[in-house]
Scaffold this motif. Structure first.
Motif, PDB file in Angstrom:
ATOM      1  N   ASN A  14     -14.269   1.619  -8.349  1.00  0.00           N
ATOM      2  CA  ASN A  14     -15.474   2.078  -9.034  1.00  0.00           C
ATOM      3  C   ASN A  14     -15.012   2.803 -10.290  1.00  0.00           C
ATOM      4  O   ASN A  14     -13.838   3.169 -10.394  1.00  0.00           O
ATOM      5  CB  ASN A  14     -16.298   3.016  -8.141  1.00  0.00           C
ATOM      6  N   PRO A  15     -15.904   3.024 -11.251  1.00  0.00           N
ATOM      7  CA  PRO A  15     -15.484   3.753 -12.449  1.00  0.00           C
ATOM      8  C   PRO A  15     -14.837   5.094 -12.106  1.00  0.00           C
ATOM      9  O   PRO A  15     -15.449   5.959 -11.489  1.00  0.00           O
ATOM     10  CB  PRO A  15     -16.796   3.942 -13.216  1.00  0.00           C
ATOM     11  N   GLY A  16     -13.573   5.242 -12.470  1.00  0.00           N
ATOM     12  CA  GLY A  16     -12.848   6.476 -12.190  1.00  0.00           C
ATOM     13  C   GLY A  16     -12.242   6.558 -10.808  1.00  0.00           C
ATOM     14  O   GLY A  16     -11.568   7.535 -10.484  1.00  0.00           O
ATOM     15  N   VAL A  17     -12.459   5.547  -9.962  1.00  0.00           N
ATOM     16  CA  VAL A  17     -11.912   5.524  -8.600  1.00  0.00           C
ATOM     17  C   VAL A  17     -10.943   4.347  -8.504  1.00  0.00           C
ATOM     18  O   VAL A  17     -11.336   3.193  -8.675  1.00  0.00           O
ATOM     19  CB  VAL A  17     -13.024   5.384  -7.537  1.00  0.00           C
ATOM     20  N   TYR A  18      -9.672   4.651  -8.211  1.00  0.00           N
ATOM     21  CA  TYR A  18      -8.634   3.634  -8.219  1.00  0.00           C
ATOM     22  C   TYR A  18      -8.038   3.441  -6.821  1.00  0.00           C
ATOM     23  O   TYR A  18      -8.013   4.371  -6.014  1.00  0.00           O
ATOM     24  CB  TYR A  18      -7.525   4.012  -9.202  1.00  0.00           C
ATOM     25  N   VAL A  19      -7.557   2.233  -6.579  1.00  0.00           N
ATOM     26  CA  VAL A  19      -6.904   1.890  -5.319  1.00  0.00           C
ATOM     27  C   VAL A  19      -5.488   1.422  -5.636  1.00  0.00           C
ATOM     28  O   VAL A  19      -5.278   0.643  -6.573  1.00  0.00           O
ATOM     29  CB  VAL A  19      -7.669   0.772  -4.569  1.00  0.00           C
ATOM     30  N   SER A  20      -4.532   1.911  -4.855  1.00  0.00           N
ATOM     31  CA  SER A  20      -3.143   1.552  -5.074  1.00  0.00           C
ATOM     32  C   SER A  20      -2.526   1.062  -3.766  1.00  0.00           C
ATOM     33  O   SER A  20      -2.725   1.680  -2.717  1.00  0.00           O
ATOM     34  CB  SER A  20      -2.359   2.752  -5.609  1.00  0.00           C
ATOM     35  N   VAL A  21      -1.783  -0.038  -3.845  1.00  0.00           N
ATOM     36  CA  VAL A  21      -1.124  -0.624  -2.669  1.00  0.00           C
ATOM     37  C   VAL A  21       0.350  -0.849  -3.013  1.00  0.00           C
ATOM     38  O   VAL A  21       0.669  -1.466  -4.038  1.00  0.00           O
ATOM     39  CB  VAL A  21      -1.774  -1.955  -2.259  1.00  0.00           C
ATOM     40  N   PHE A  22       1.226  -0.329  -2.162  1.00  0.00           N
ATOM     41  CA  PHE A  22       2.665  -0.488  -2.354  1.00  0.00           C
ATOM     42  C   PHE A  22       3.295  -1.037  -1.083  1.00  0.00           C
ATOM     43  O   PHE A  22       2.925  -0.632   0.022  1.00  0.00           O
ATOM     44  CB  PHE A  22       3.328   0.862  -2.675  1.00  0.00           C
ATOM     45  N   ARG A  23       4.241  -1.934  -1.253  1.00  0.00           N
ATOM     46  CA  ARG A  23       5.092  -2.403  -0.149  1.00  0.00           C
ATOM     47  C   ARG A  23       6.537  -2.213  -0.599  1.00  0.00           C
ATOM     48  O   ARG A  23       6.974  -2.830  -1.572  1.00  0.00           O
ATOM     49  CB  ARG A  23       4.815  -3.868   0.194  1.00  0.00           C
ATOM     50  N   VAL A  24       7.255  -1.344   0.104  1.00  0.00           N
ATOM     51  CA  VAL A  24       8.603  -0.991  -0.321  1.00  0.00           C
ATOM     52  C   VAL A  24       9.600  -1.290   0.795  1.00  0.00           C
ATOM     53  O   VAL A  24       9.259  -1.268   1.983  1.00  0.00           O
ATOM     54  CB  VAL A  24       8.691   0.498  -0.723  1.00  0.00           C
ATOM     55  N   VAL A  25      10.822  -1.560   0.391  1.00  0.00           N
ATOM     56  CA  VAL A  25      11.919  -1.789   1.327  1.00  0.00           C
ATOM     57  C   VAL A  25      12.860  -0.596   1.240  1.00  0.00           C
ATOM     58  O   VAL A  25      13.298  -0.215   0.137  1.00  0.00           O
ATOM     59  CB  VAL A  25      12.676  -3.084   0.992  1.00  0.00           C
ATOM     60  N   CYS A  64      17.075   5.886   6.662  1.00  0.00           N
ATOM     61  CA  CYS A  64      16.175   6.894   6.081  1.00  0.00           C
ATOM     62  C   CYS A  64      15.068   7.264   7.061  1.00  0.00           C
ATOM     63  O   CYS A  64      14.796   6.563   8.041  1.00  0.00           O
ATOM     64  CB  CYS A  64      15.571   6.378   4.787  1.00  0.00           C
ATOM     65  N   GLU A  65      14.398   8.379   6.720  1.00  0.00           N
ATOM     66  CA  GLU A  65      13.246   8.820   7.499  1.00  0.00           C
ATOM     67  C   GLU A  65      11.980   8.332   6.785  1.00  0.00           C
ATOM     68  O   GLU A  65      11.696   8.742   5.650  1.00  0.00           O
ATOM     69  CB  GLU A  65      13.225  10.336   7.627  1.00  0.00           C
ATOM     70  N   GLU A  66      11.232   7.472   7.429  1.00  0.00           N
ATOM     71  CA  GLU A  66      10.094   6.811   6.776  1.00  0.00           C
ATOM     72  C   GLU A  66       9.034   7.814   6.336  1.00  0.00           C
ATOM     73  O   GLU A  66       8.425   7.664   5.286  1.00  0.00           O
ATOM     74  CB  GLU A  66       9.485   5.770   7.718  1.00  0.00           C
ATOM     75  N   ARG A  67       8.764   8.845   7.149  1.00  0.00           N
ATOM     76  CA  ARG A  67       7.710   9.805   6.799  1.00  0.00           C
ATOM     77  C   ARG A  67       8.047  10.546   5.511  1.00  0.00           C
ATOM     78  O   ARG A  67       7.174  10.755   4.659  1.00  0.00           O
ATOM     79  CB  ARG A  67       7.515  10.805   7.940  1.00  0.00           C
ATOM     80  N   ALA A  68       9.306  10.921   5.357  1.00  0.00           N
ATOM     81  CA  ALA A  68       9.710  11.625   4.139  1.00  0.00           C
ATOM     82  C   ALA A  68       9.559  10.726   2.911  1.00  0.00           C
ATOM     83  O   ALA A  68       9.091  11.168   1.854  1.00  0.00           O
ATOM     84  CB  ALA A  68      11.159  12.106   4.275  1.00  0.00           C
ATOM     85  N   VAL A  69       9.944   9.460   3.048  1.00  0.00           N
ATOM     86  CA  VAL A  69       9.786   8.514   1.934  1.00  0.00           C
ATOM     87  C   VAL A  69       8.312   8.306   1.614  1.00  0.00           C
ATOM     88  O   VAL A  69       7.913   8.272   0.443  1.00  0.00           O
ATOM     89  CB  VAL A  69      10.458   7.169   2.283  1.00  0.00           C
ATOM     90  N   HIS A  70       7.505   8.201   2.645  1.00  0.00           N
ATOM     91  CA  HIS A  70       6.064   8.021   2.459  1.00  0.00           C
ATOM     92  C   HIS A  70       5.461   9.188   1.684  1.00  0.00           C
ATOM     93  O   HIS A  70       4.662   8.996   0.750  1.00  0.00           O
ATOM     94  CB  HIS A  70       5.392   7.877   3.830  1.00  0.00           C
ATOM     95  N   GLU A  71       5.852  10.404   2.034  1.00  0.00           N
ATOM     96  CA  GLU A  71       5.327  11.582   1.346  1.00  0.00           C
ATOM     97  C   GLU A  71       5.756  11.618  -0.118  1.00  0.00           C
ATOM     98  O   GLU A  71       4.969  11.979  -1.001  1.00  0.00           O
ATOM     99  CB  GLU A  71       5.795  12.848   2.067  1.00  0.00           C
ATOM    100  N   LYS A  72       6.991  11.222  -0.389  1.00  0.00           N
ATOM    101  CA  LYS A  72       7.457  11.186  -1.779  1.00  0.00           C
ATOM    102  C   LYS A  72       6.645  10.195  -2.613  1.00  0.00           C
ATOM    103  O   LYS A  72       6.253  10.480  -3.746  1.00  0.00           O
ATOM    104  CB  LYS A  72       8.943  10.818  -1.823  1.00  0.00           C
ATOM    105  N   ILE A  73       6.416   9.019  -2.038  1.00  0.00           N
ATOM    106  CA  ILE A  73       5.670   7.995  -2.773  1.00  0.00           C
ATOM    107  C   ILE A  73       4.232   8.445  -3.012  1.00  0.00           C
ATOM    108  O   ILE A  73       3.679   8.270  -4.108  1.00  0.00           O
ATOM    109  CB  ILE A  73       5.698   6.658  -2.004  1.00  0.00           C
ATOM    110  N   VAL A  74       3.605   9.050  -1.991  1.00  0.00           N
ATOM    111  CA  VAL A  74       2.221   9.524  -2.131  1.00  0.00           C
ATOM    112  C   VAL A  74       2.122  10.564  -3.243  1.00  0.00           C
ATOM    113  O   VAL A  74       1.193  10.534  -4.067  1.00  0.00           O
ATOM    114  CB  VAL A  74       1.723  10.105  -0.793  1.00  0.00           C
ATOM    115  N   LYS A  75       3.077  11.500  -3.296  1.00  0.00           N
ATOM    116  CA  LYS A  75       3.053  12.531  -4.335  1.00  0.00           C
ATOM    117  C   LYS A  75       3.207  11.940  -5.729  1.00  0.00           C
ATOM    118  O   LYS A  75       2.530  12.340  -6.675  1.00  0.00           O
ATOM    119  CB  LYS A  75       4.161  13.553  -4.074  1.00  0.00           C
ATOM    120  N   LEU A  76       4.096  10.964  -5.865  1.00  0.00           N
ATOM    121  CA  LEU A  76       4.294  10.334  -7.168  1.00  0.00           C
ATOM    122  C   LEU A  76       3.062   9.552  -7.615  1.00  0.00           C
ATOM    123  O   LEU A  76       2.658   9.602  -8.786  1.00  0.00           O
ATOM    124  CB  LEU A  76       5.514   9.411  -7.114  1.00  0.00           C
TER     125      LEU A  76
END
Length: 223
Positions: A154-165, A170-182
């Motif tokens: 919607n205007p001003g509302v964005y959706v983002s989808v990432f698939r990463v390897v 590694c610890e998946e939760r920590a990586v997930h939090e880093k990506i969300v913050k970025l």
């Protein structure tokens, strides 16, 4: 699309009336066009009081009412000019200007709604999107970004989808939090969809695909 069609239809109708002028009862035309302009004008005033400029649906509705109002004023003006001064060409001139204005105002909304339907990255977000991709790819635990997409829901509302390897250890939760913050820092998306896949699983699937193809063609003959 409907606004573009209406604009073209107004122009074609005015050209047809120029070469084949219909018999018009001036008093009735003036009365109907005046009432129509008054009613649509009230509709514009009511919409203006609660108009959301970032809402594309509200913009389209507003443009429809505005087009109807201008059509009524166009009919009123051309009827007066034709009746008083005999300027029959005034209908063509005013209708052409009106059609051009309607089509011109509708094209940006048509392009934007088309980009939303096709899930395209908005132009104003492209630079931020590239910066976000670079920063996400720089995370030490990441092997690579397999796929990513950003679009406007919607205007001003964005959706983002990432698939990463990611690397196996590694610890998946920590990586997930880093990506969300970025993603939130660069794109303003609060709840992105992130799929994390470990590198060993991807490699295992690739090997399974190769072994399956070799078993179906053990001699390596090109088919």
């Amino acid at each position: 699309i409907l606004l573009v069609y209406v604009g073209c239809l107004i122009f074609l109708s005015s050209v047809q009336r120029l070469f084949q002028p219909p018999e018009i009862e001036s008093l009735r035309v003036l009365s109907v066009s005046f009432v129509g302009a008054f009613v649509n004008g009230l509709g514009l005033l009511l919409m203006s009081s609660s108009f959301e400029y970032d809402n594309i649906n509200m913009k389209v509705a507003y443009q429809h009412i505005l087009a109807n109002t201008l059509s009524n004023f166009n009919l009123l003006s051309s009827s007066i000019l034709g009746e008083v001064f005999g300027w029959s060409i005034s209908d063509l001139i005013l209708s052409t200007l009106l059609a051009f204005g309607i089509v011109r105002s509708a094209l940006p909304m048509l392009r934007r709604s088309g980009a939303m339907l096709l899930l395209q990255t908005p132009p104003e977000k492209l630079e931020d999107y590239r910066t976000c991709l670079n920063d996400v790819a720089a995370i030490p635990e990441l092997e690579r970004i397999q796929s990513s997409q950003l679009w406007e829901l919607n205007p001003g509302v964005y959706v983002s989808v990432f698939r990463v390897v990611v690397v196996e250890s590694c610890e998946e939760r920590a990586v997930h939090e880093k990506i969300v913050k970025l993603i939130f820092a660069h794109l303003g998306v609060r709840d992105p969809v992130i799929q994390i896949v470990r590198g060993n699983i991807v490699n295992l699937r690739s090997l399974e695909g190769v072994s399956h193809s070799m078993s179906s063609n053990p001699k390596g003959v090109l088919l």
